[in-house]
Structure formats: structure tokens, C-alpha cells
Design a protein around this motif. Sequence first.
Motif, PDB file in Angstrom:
ATOM      1  N   LEU A  36       0.827  -1.206   0.000  1.00 33.14           N
ATOM      2  CA  LEU A  36       0.000   0.000   0.000  1.00 33.14           C
ATOM      3  C   LEU A  36       0.859   1.254   0.000  1.00 33.14           C
ATOM      4  CD1 LEU A  36      -2.845  -0.980   2.495  1.00 33.14           C
ATOM      5  CD2 LEU A  36      -3.055  -0.597   0.035  1.00 33.14           C
ATOM      6  N   TYR A  37       1.930   1.252   0.779  1.00 33.23           N
ATOM      7  CA  TYR A  37       2.814   2.413   0.854  1.00 33.23           C
ATOM      8  C   TYR A  37       3.504   2.683  -0.484  1.00 33.23           C
ATOM      9  CZ  TYR A  37       6.412   5.609   2.489  1.00 33.23           C
ATOM     10  OH  TYR A  37       7.223   6.693   2.644  1.00 33.23           O
ATOM     11  N   LEU A  40       1.125   4.197  -2.959  1.00 33.49           N
ATOM     12  CA  LEU A  40       0.391   5.351  -2.438  1.00 33.49           C
ATOM     13  C   LEU A  40       0.120   6.442  -3.480  1.00 33.49           C
ATOM     14  CD1 LEU A  40      -0.851   6.597   0.136  1.00 33.49           C
ATOM     15  CD2 LEU A  40       1.394   7.567   0.622  1.00 33.49           C
ATOM     16  N   LEU A  44      -3.881   7.542  -4.047  1.00 32.28           N
ATOM     17  CA  LEU A  44      -4.161   8.668  -3.169  1.00 32.28           C
ATOM     18  C   LEU A  44      -5.225   9.566  -3.808  1.00 32.28           C
ATOM     19  CD1 LEU A  44      -2.961   9.746  -0.489  1.00 32.28           C
ATOM     20  CD2 LEU A  44      -1.529  11.223  -1.865  1.00 32.28           C
TER      21      LEU A  44
END
Length: 190
Positions: A36-37, A40, A44
Amino acid sequence: MVTPRRKQTCTGRPKRRWWQRLIRALTLVSLCIAGLYVTLPYWLPVDTMRRRLEDDLTRQMGVKVAIGSMSVNWSGVEIRDVTIESPEAFSGRGLVHVERISTSFEPVRFVIQKRLRWMEIDRAAVMVFVSEEGELNVGPLKRMESNIRTGRLRISNCQITIEPGKESDSLVLHLRDAQVLEGRVLSVGR
């Protein structure tokens, strides 16, 4: 003579112990968070962030603030066409227009330390109007609060125009390049 059959037991995988299952679960969760990071910037909600930033600045400054566009990637965040209007007493003329603001994109550092590694402001125009009573239109800029620190700030191609209230010539200041590192001015170009 017939020999009795033995009951067959499952000889597949041995049953995992509780701590092995816990480690596997934690590893899976860590991989999901890392995934997920890393992705991002792709998921987002940038438009929602842009609208929220506009609303927060408008509420904080008491005048209309508009942001043209915003983009996020691992190279940084870029905000384009930021406009801050003057107060009503000054006929709503523009106070500030910034063509481009770029900054680093480091979500963890930003959340934990409230710090940006670098920020660049390019092609900013500030219009300072002086009313006949001697009041300035820059009041909204004083109300802007920020607890975010910046390591390196670079301002380039900035123009500040001061228009007196009475009919007289305007004063125009051009700033080609200014750099600030940790609050100390490194260089100022004309």
C-alpha cells in the motif's frame, strides 16, 4: 490370514505451532502495508486533498483560495495555479498568484515530524494594494498558520507589486532567486 489395516493418518504437513502462525500472519500484514505504501501515489485521492487544502486555507485566511491542480508521485508533490484573493474592501482583486509549488513527498516523515525536506515556489506574483486610508490588503497572509518546517526553501521568479491608493506609479520588485536552508538565508539574487 488377514492382517488388520492400520488407520491411516494424514502425513501431509505438520500442524504449525501458534508462534509460527503468528509470524506468518505478521509477515503477510507487513507485506500488505508495504504494498500500500509503495503504491500510495497511484491511489491517493489527490482531487479530494486539493479541495480540502483549498477549504482549509479559505477558512483560515478569510478570503477565497483556489488551487488549479495538484499531482503526487514519488518525485514530489506539485501544486499549480494557486490564487489568493484580496479582502472585500479591496474589490476582490488578486493578492497572490503562484504558478507552481513543488515539495518533497515523504508521507512518513511528514506525519511523524511535520517536516518537508524541500519546497520550491516558482513564478509567484504578490499584489499589495494600499487603500486611501493607508490599509494594506495583506491581512489574510498574516492569518495563515503552519506548523510545518521546511529544510530547504527556494523561491524563484517572484514579483511583488505595490500600488499606492492614490494615483501614482506602482513599485515593482523582482526576485530572481532566493534560497533558505533551515531558516538561514543562503542566497538572494536580483
